[in-house]
Design an enzyme around this catalytic site. Structure first.
Site, PDB file in Angstrom:
ATOM      1  N   SER A 195     -11.055-109.399  17.374  1.00 17.40           N
ATOM      2  CA  SER A 195      -9.675-109.843  17.587  1.00 17.40           C
ATOM      3  C   SER A 195      -9.099-110.287  16.253  1.00 17.40           C
ATOM      4  CB  SER A 195      -9.640-111.014  18.576  1.00 17.40           C
ATOM      5  OG  SER A 195      -8.356-111.613  18.612  1.00 17.40           O
ATOM      6  N   TYR A 250     -12.076-119.715  20.945  1.00 18.19           N
ATOM      7  CA  TYR A 250     -11.909-118.266  20.940  1.00 18.19           C
ATOM      8  C   TYR A 250     -11.873-117.738  19.509  1.00 18.19           C
ATOM      9  CZ  TYR A 250      -9.994-113.643  22.005  1.00 18.19           C
ATOM     10  OH  TYR A 250      -9.794-112.279  22.093  1.00 18.19           O
TER      11      TYR A 250
END
Length: 258
Positions: free
Chosen positions: A148, A161
């Site tokens: 990501s 995250y």
């Protein structure tokens, strides 16, 4: 015998697009997902002999063995691992309020699980080959990690995250170096803002960012199929002198702009 791919989290969102693209490209695909029976793949599972499914949580090491053994029992080979399964925090909390439980959950699914699964799959690929690769033989398999842009773009309301994806970026580099001599390239695909159920709760925020604030040079949401295209490219054996590379699928989001 078709080439065989393992795809974690392959029954929804980005993973579903990857599964369908690999099937279209002639792969047999074994999907790992947390649901007992994935509704989005119900028709394919009943009609396509090149698709099978295992229910389990990638955070649990015992699931890894069952996932790999099920693949070998059915097809006897592994050519590709796509580490796609991932979760966002259940609650977007300020970094100073992030709970240990949230950190452990996100890191367990997004980093610890993929790392230990990759260990097992890499060892299995090497054992199945039965000896060192021939010089200049080209890749004998591949591993693709779905990272990501949060690996480098800070979001203080979901620090766990960001940490997990930064760890996956390093994990990619580590396995790329370790497995290069084994003929197994390792890559990272790094999506930006992709329209999935994970981003559904912040759709208005990202709509403004993309369409009104000019935050993404390519002014649209990313689609799961955009990520699947990148995985399909890396899964082939045409990149014979590349490993450890990161392919950004983010519409230019990560380009520094003044």
């Amino acid at each position: 015998m078709p080439p065989v791919a393992l795809v974690t989290g392959g029954s929804r969102g980005i993973g579903l697009a990857i599964t369908r693209r690999l099937l279209a490209d002639g792969y047999a695909v074994h999907v790992l997902g947390t649901r007992e029976s994935p509704p989005a793949l119900a028709d394919e599972l009943s009609q396509n002999e090149n698709l099978t499914y295992t229910s389990g949580d990638v955070a649990h090491v015992d699931v890894h063995r069952r996932f790999v053994d099920g693949t070998l029992d059915r097809w006897g080979r592994i050519d590709l691992l796509v580490n796609n399964a991932g979760v966002a925090p259940s609650v977007r909390a300020d970094l100073l309020e992030m709970s240990p439980e949230s950190y452990d959950r996100v890191l367990g699914i997004n980093l610890r699980g993929p790392l230990l699964l990759t260990q097992l799959v890499a060892r299995t690929m090497i054992e199945l080959r039965g000896g060192p690769p021939e010089p200049d033989a080209g890749p004998t398999g591949a591993i693709v990690n779905i990272g990501s842009t949060s690996a480098t773009v800070v979001s203080i309301s979901r620090g766990e995250y960001c940490i997990s994806k930064a760890g996956m970026a390093m994990m990619t580099q580590l396995f790329a170096v370790r497995l290069a001599s084994e003929g197994i390239p390792v890559y990272e695909v790094r999506p930006g803002i992709i329209e999935t159920d994970m981003t559904g709760g912040v759709k208005e925020k990202y709509d403004r960012f993309i369409h009104e604030e000019g935050g993404v040079p390519t002014p649209r949401w990313g689609r799961p199929e955009d990520v699947a295209d990148a995985v399909a490219m890396l899964a082939g054996s045409s990149l014979t002198y590349s490993t450890g590379s990161t392919v950004f699928v983010d519409g230019g989001l990560s380009i520094p702009v003044l």
